[in-house]
Design a protein around this motif. Structure first.
Motif, PDB file in Angstrom:
ATOM      1  N   ALA A  40      40.405 -90.247 -13.969  1.00 45.10           N
ATOM      2  CA  ALA A  40      41.796 -90.661 -14.156  1.00 45.10           C
ATOM      3  C   ALA A  40      42.181 -90.694 -15.627  1.00 45.10           C
ATOM      4  CB  ALA A  40      42.018 -92.030 -13.522  1.00 45.10           C
ATOM      5  N   ARG A  44      44.227 -87.061 -18.512  1.00 45.41           N
ATOM      6  CA  ARG A  44      45.476 -87.430 -19.180  1.00 45.41           C
ATOM      7  C   ARG A  44      45.239 -87.576 -20.683  1.00 45.41           C
ATOM      8  NH1 ARG A  44      45.267 -89.880 -14.223  1.00 45.41           N
ATOM      9  NH2 ARG A  44      47.158 -89.719 -12.955  1.00 45.41           N
ATOM     10  N   THR A  83      54.109 -98.091 -19.296  1.00 47.71           N
ATOM     11  CA  THR A  83      54.311 -96.639 -19.277  1.00 47.71           C
ATOM     12  C   THR A  83      53.156 -95.811 -18.718  1.00 47.71           C
ATOM     13  OG1 THR A  83      53.519 -96.533 -21.567  1.00 47.71           O
ATOM     14  CG2 THR A  83      55.903 -96.725 -21.231  1.00 47.71           C
ATOM     15  N   HIS A  84      51.911 -96.309 -18.808  1.00 48.48           N
ATOM     16  CA  HIS A  84      50.771 -95.457 -18.477  1.00 48.48           C
ATOM     17  C   HIS A  84      49.774 -96.063 -17.485  1.00 48.48           C
ATOM     18  CE1 HIS A  84      51.831 -92.528 -21.539  1.00 48.48           C
ATOM     19  NE2 HIS A  84      51.909 -93.495 -22.438  1.00 48.48           N
ATOM     20  N   ARG A  85      49.759 -97.360 -17.311  1.00 48.73           N
ATOM     21  CA  ARG A  85      48.687 -97.983 -16.540  1.00 48.73           C
ATOM     22  C   ARG A  85      48.749 -97.660 -15.056  1.00 48.73           C
ATOM     23  NH1 ARG A  85      47.779-102.674 -13.590  1.00 48.73           N
ATOM     24  NH2 ARG A  85      45.632-103.472 -13.723  1.00 48.73           N
ATOM     25  N   GLN A  86      49.934 -97.737 -14.446  1.00 55.43           N
ATOM     26  CA  GLN A  86      50.023 -97.673 -12.990  1.00 55.43           C
ATOM     27  C   GLN A  86      49.538 -96.337 -12.428  1.00 55.43           C
ATOM     28  OE1 GLN A  86      50.793-100.473 -11.229  1.00 55.43           O
ATOM     29  NE2 GLN A  86      49.930 -99.261  -9.556  1.00 55.43           N
ATOM     30  N   GLU A  87      49.829 -95.239 -13.105  1.00 52.57           N
ATOM     31  CA  GLU A  87      49.399 -93.946 -12.589  1.00 52.57           C
ATOM     32  C   GLU A  87      47.877 -93.834 -12.559  1.00 52.57           C
ATOM     33  OE1 GLU A  87      51.055 -90.958 -15.087  1.00 52.57           O
ATOM     34  OE2 GLU A  87      49.895 -91.520 -16.874  1.00 52.57           O
ATOM     35  N   ARG A  88      47.209 -94.464 -13.514  1.00 57.71           N
ATOM     36  CA  ARG A  88      45.754 -94.471 -13.513  1.00 57.71           C
ATOM     37  C   ARG A  88      45.225 -95.355 -12.382  1.00 57.71           C
ATOM     38  NH1 ARG A  88      47.350 -93.273 -18.621  1.00 57.71           N
ATOM     39  NH2 ARG A  88      45.909 -92.132 -19.996  1.00 57.71           N
ATOM     40  N   ASP A  90      46.700 -96.103  -9.574  1.00 55.73           N
ATOM     41  CA  ASP A  90      46.955 -95.467  -8.280  1.00 55.73           C
ATOM     42  C   ASP A  90      45.910 -94.400  -7.975  1.00 55.73           C
ATOM     43  OD1 ASP A  90      49.166 -97.066  -7.966  1.00 55.73           O
ATOM     44  OD2 ASP A  90      50.610 -95.530  -8.581  1.00 55.73           O
ATOM     45  N   GLU A  91      45.554 -93.608  -8.968  1.00 57.80           N
ATOM     46  CA  GLU A  91      44.563 -92.559  -8.733  1.00 57.80           C
ATOM     47  C   GLU A  91      43.191 -93.158  -8.426  1.00 57.80           C
ATOM     48  OE1 GLU A  91      42.379 -88.881 -11.105  1.00 57.80           O
ATOM     49  OE2 GLU A  91      44.468 -89.359 -11.568  1.00 57.80           O
ATOM     50  N   THR A  94      43.168 -94.610  -4.905  1.00 55.88           N
ATOM     51  CA  THR A  94      43.127 -93.556  -3.889  1.00 55.88           C
ATOM     52  C   THR A  94      41.698 -93.052  -3.706  1.00 55.88           C
ATOM     53  OG1 THR A  94      45.393 -92.864  -4.364  1.00 55.88           O
ATOM     54  CG2 THR A  94      43.978 -91.269  -3.261  1.00 55.88           C
TER      55      THR A  94
END
Length: 234
Positions: A40, A44, A83-88, A90-91, A94
Protein backbone atom coordinates in the motif's frame (compact mmCIF):
# COMPACT_ATOMS: atom_id res chain seq x y z
CA UNK A 1 12.07 3.19 -0.23
CA UNK A 2 12.39 0.20 2.07
CA UNK A 3 15.27 0.39 4.54
CA UNK A 4 16.97 -2.21 6.71
CA UNK A 5 18.18 0.46 9.12
CA UNK A 6 16.61 0.73 12.53
CA UNK A 7 15.08 4.16 13.27
CA UNK A 8 16.82 6.70 15.46
CA UNK A 9 14.25 7.87 18.04
CA UNK A 10 16.61 10.66 19.14
CA UNK A 11 16.84 12.26 15.67
CA UNK A 12 16.56 16.00 16.43
CA UNK A 13 14.41 16.57 13.34
CA UNK A 14 11.54 14.65 14.94
CA UNK A 15 8.83 16.90 16.34
CA UNK A 16 6.18 14.22 16.83
CA UNK A 17 6.60 10.49 17.50
CA UNK A 18 3.46 8.44 16.90
CA UNK A 19 3.05 4.90 18.20
CA UNK A 20 0.00 2.76 17.47
CA UNK A 21 -0.96 -0.87 17.98
CA UNK A 22 -3.00 -3.23 15.81
CA UNK A 23 -4.27 -6.71 16.69
CA UNK A 24 -4.40 -9.14 13.80
CA UNK A 25 -4.82 -12.51 15.53
CA UNK A 26 -2.11 -14.89 14.32
CA UNK A 27 1.54 -14.92 13.19
CA UNK A 28 0.36 -15.71 9.67
CA UNK A 29 -1.86 -12.63 9.65
CA UNK A 30 0.99 -10.58 11.11
CA UNK A 31 3.10 -11.46 8.06
CA UNK A 32 0.21 -10.86 5.66
CA UNK A 33 -0.50 -7.45 7.16
CA UNK A 34 3.13 -6.35 6.96
CA UNK A 35 3.15 -7.35 3.28
CA UNK A 36 -0.10 -5.45 2.69
CA UNK A 37 1.31 -2.34 4.38
CA UNK A 38 4.42 -2.49 2.23
CA UNK A 39 2.37 -2.81 -0.98
CA UNK A 40 0.00 0.00 0.00
CA UNK A 41 2.87 2.38 0.68
CA UNK A 42 5.36 1.46 -2.04
CA UNK A 43 2.84 1.78 -4.87
CA UNK A 44 2.22 5.41 -3.88
CA UNK A 45 4.47 8.42 -3.62
CA UNK A 46 5.91 9.43 -0.27
CA UNK A 47 3.06 11.43 1.27
CA UNK A 48 4.95 14.31 2.88
CA UNK A 49 8.52 15.52 3.25
CA UNK A 50 7.75 16.05 6.94
CA UNK A 51 7.38 12.28 7.38
CA UNK A 52 10.89 11.15 8.24
CA UNK A 53 10.24 7.42 8.58
CA UNK A 54 7.57 4.78 9.12
CA UNK A 55 8.38 1.47 10.84
CA UNK A 56 6.34 -1.64 11.64
CA UNK A 57 7.18 -4.32 14.22
CA UNK A 58 5.73 -7.77 14.85
CA UNK A 59 4.84 -8.60 18.44
CA UNK A 60 6.32 -11.61 20.17
CA UNK A 61 2.76 -12.60 21.07
CA UNK A 62 1.98 -13.50 17.45
CA UNK A 63 -1.00 -11.12 17.51
CA UNK A 64 0.05 -7.47 17.62
CA UNK A 65 1.75 -5.05 15.27
CA UNK A 66 3.44 -1.88 16.50
CA UNK A 67 3.60 1.16 14.21
CA UNK A 68 6.12 3.93 14.79
CA UNK A 69 6.11 7.01 12.58
CA UNK A 70 8.48 9.95 12.89
CA UNK A 71 7.08 13.34 11.90
CA UNK A 72 8.54 16.82 11.83
CA UNK A 73 5.35 18.09 13.49
CA UNK A 74 1.89 16.98 14.57
CA UNK A 75 0.40 19.34 12.01
CA UNK A 76 2.11 17.41 9.21
CA UNK A 77 0.54 14.20 10.48
CA UNK A 78 -2.91 15.82 10.60
CA UNK A 79 -2.51 16.87 6.96
CA UNK A 80 -1.57 13.30 6.04
CA UNK A 81 -4.70 11.98 7.76
CA UNK A 82 -6.88 14.34 5.73
CA UNK A 83 -5.34 13.59 2.34
CA UNK A 84 -3.46 10.27 2.20
CA UNK A 85 -4.20 7.93 5.12
CA UNK A 86 -7.62 6.50 4.24
CA UNK A 87 -6.66 5.10 0.84
CA UNK A 88 -3.83 3.15 2.45
CA UNK A 89 -6.08 1.90 5.26
CA UNK A 90 -8.72 0.75 2.77
CA UNK A 91 -6.22 -1.23 0.71
CA UNK A 92 -4.73 -2.91 3.80
CA UNK A 93 -8.17 -3.79 5.16
CA UNK A 94 -9.18 -5.29 1.82
CA UNK A 95 -6.08 -7.50 1.82
CA UNK A 96 -6.40 -8.51 5.50
CA UNK A 97 -9.96 -8.04 6.79
CA UNK A 98 -10.70 -7.84 10.50
CA UNK A 99 -7.73 -5.81 11.77
CA UNK A 100 -8.40 -4.27 15.19
CA UNK A 101 -6.79 -0.85 15.57
CA UNK A 102 -6.29 -0.64 19.31
CA UNK A 103 -4.87 2.80 20.00
CA UNK A 104 -2.67 5.60 18.69
CA UNK A 105 -0.71 7.82 21.06
CA UNK A 106 1.39 10.90 20.36
CA UNK A 107 4.72 11.55 22.04
CA UNK A 108 7.73 13.82 22.01
CA UNK A 109 11.20 12.47 22.57
CA UNK A 110 12.53 13.40 26.00
CA UNK A 111 15.96 11.84 26.54
CA UNK A 112 18.02 8.79 25.62
CA UNK A 113 20.73 6.52 26.92
CA UNK A 114 22.66 4.66 24.19
CA UNK A 115 25.62 2.28 24.23
CA UNK A 116 28.36 3.62 22.00
CA UNK A 117 29.43 0.10 21.03
CA UNK A 118 25.89 -1.26 20.62
CA UNK A 119 25.27 -3.85 17.89
CA UNK A 120 22.29 -3.89 15.53
CA UNK A 121 19.22 -4.48 17.72
CA UNK A 122 17.52 -7.86 17.46
CA UNK A 123 14.60 -6.86 19.66
CA UNK A 124 12.69 -3.71 20.55
CA UNK A 125 11.08 -3.55 23.99
CA UNK A 126 8.24 -1.08 24.50
CA UNK A 127 7.56 -0.03 28.08
CA UNK A 128 4.20 1.76 28.04
CA UNK A 129 3.28 3.64 31.22
CA UNK A 130 -0.01 5.37 31.97
CA UNK A 131 -0.80 7.76 34.83
CA UNK A 132 -4.09 8.76 36.42
CA UNK A 133 -4.99 12.14 34.99
CA UNK A 134 -3.01 14.56 32.87
CA UNK A 135 0.13 15.99 34.46
CA UNK A 136 3.00 16.64 32.06
CA UNK A 137 5.42 17.59 34.85
CA UNK A 138 4.73 14.34 36.71
CA UNK A 139 5.41 12.32 33.55
CA UNK A 140 8.68 14.14 32.99
CA UNK A 141 9.81 13.65 36.59
CA UNK A 142 8.96 9.94 36.45
CA UNK A 143 10.92 9.46 33.22
CA UNK A 144 13.89 11.30 34.74
CA UNK A 145 13.68 9.08 37.84
CA UNK A 146 13.82 5.94 35.68
CA UNK A 147 16.76 7.43 33.79
CA UNK A 148 18.56 8.04 37.08
CA UNK A 149 17.75 4.51 38.30
CA UNK A 150 19.30 3.08 35.15
CA UNK A 151 22.38 5.21 35.72
CA UNK A 152 22.70 4.03 39.31
CA UNK A 153 23.29 0.43 38.28
CA UNK A 154 26.91 -0.66 38.74
CA UNK A 155 26.83 -2.40 35.34
CA UNK A 156 24.27 -2.16 32.52
CA UNK A 157 22.30 -5.37 31.88
CA UNK A 158 23.96 -7.65 29.31
CA UNK A 159 22.34 -7.24 25.93
CA UNK A 160 20.86 -3.80 26.55
CA UNK A 161 21.62 -1.27 23.78
CA UNK A 162 19.51 1.84 24.31
CA UNK A 163 16.59 3.42 26.13
CA UNK A 164 14.67 6.27 24.47
CA UNK A 165 12.13 7.98 26.71
CA UNK A 166 9.10 9.71 25.19
CA UNK A 167 6.51 11.87 26.95
CA UNK A 168 2.89 11.72 25.85
CA UNK A 169 1.58 15.00 24.52
CA UNK A 170 -1.60 14.62 26.60
CA UNK A 171 0.37 14.43 29.87
CA UNK A 172 -0.85 10.94 30.82
CA UNK A 173 1.77 8.59 29.35
CA UNK A 174 5.46 7.77 29.08
CA UNK A 175 6.90 5.35 26.52
CA UNK A 176 10.37 3.86 26.61
CA UNK A 177 11.57 2.53 23.24
CA UNK A 178 14.39 0.21 24.32
CA UNK A 179 16.70 -1.69 21.98
CA UNK A 180 18.17 -5.07 22.93
CA UNK A 181 20.52 -7.51 21.28
CA UNK A 182 17.82 -10.18 21.42
CA UNK A 183 14.52 -11.06 23.06
CA UNK A 184 16.36 -13.70 25.07
CA UNK A 185 18.78 -11.13 26.48
CA UNK A 186 15.87 -9.00 27.68
CA UNK A 187 14.06 -11.99 29.19
CA UNK A 188 17.24 -13.03 31.01
CA UNK A 189 17.71 -9.50 32.38
CA UNK A 190 14.14 -9.41 33.70
CA UNK A 191 14.55 -12.80 35.35
CA UNK A 192 17.84 -11.81 36.97
CA UNK A 193 16.57 -8.46 38.17
CA UNK A 194 13.37 -9.53 39.89
CA UNK A 195 11.58 -6.21 40.45
CA UNK A 196 12.67 -4.35 37.34
CA UNK A 197 15.95 -4.45 35.48
CA UNK A 198 18.77 -3.79 37.93
CA UNK A 199 19.28 -4.21 41.65
CA UNK A 200 16.30 -3.89 44.00
CA UNK A 201 17.49 -0.50 45.19
CA UNK A 202 15.63 2.50 46.54
CA UNK A 203 15.78 4.20 43.14
CA UNK A 204 13.76 1.41 41.54
CA UNK A 205 11.28 1.21 44.42
CA UNK A 206 10.68 4.95 44.05
CA UNK A 207 9.87 4.46 40.35
CA UNK A 208 7.54 1.53 40.98
CA UNK A 209 5.63 3.30 43.77
CA UNK A 210 5.30 6.67 42.05
CA UNK A 211 2.08 8.50 43.02
CA UNK A 212 -0.55 8.36 40.29
CA UNK A 213 1.04 5.46 38.40
CA UNK A 214 -1.91 3.62 36.84
CA UNK A 215 -0.39 0.87 34.71
CA UNK A 216 2.83 -0.31 33.11
CA UNK A 217 3.15 -2.88 30.32
CA UNK A 218 6.24 -4.41 28.73
CA UNK A 219 6.09 -5.98 25.26
CA UNK A 220 8.77 -7.29 22.92
CA UNK A 221 8.79 -6.71 19.16
CA UNK A 222 10.90 -7.46 16.11
CA UNK A 223 11.49 -4.87 13.38
CA UNK A 224 9.63 -6.07 10.29
CA UNK A 225 9.37 -3.12 7.89
CA UNK A 226 11.08 0.23 7.54
CA UNK A 227 10.03 2.85 4.98
CA UNK A 228 11.83 6.17 4.39
CA UNK A 229 11.80 8.83 1.65
CA UNK A 230 13.75 7.89 -1.45
CA UNK A 231 17.32 9.08 -1.03
CA UNK A 232 17.38 8.66 2.76
CA UNK A 233 19.67 5.66 2.39
CA UNK A 234 19.51 1.99 3.23
Amino acid sequence: MRTTRQPDPADPRIGASLFSTWRVGTPERQAQTVEAIERAWERRGWPARELLGYHVYTGEDGDTLLHYSQWASEGAYESFVKTHRQERVDEIDTAVPGIERVALHRYRHHRSRVRTDGPVPGCVVIVDVEFEGADAERSRRWADAVFEALGSEPEPPPGGISAHFHLGTDGTRVLNYAEWESAGAHADALAAAGDGIGPAASAWRRVQEWPGLKSSTVRRYEHALGLVPDGAGR
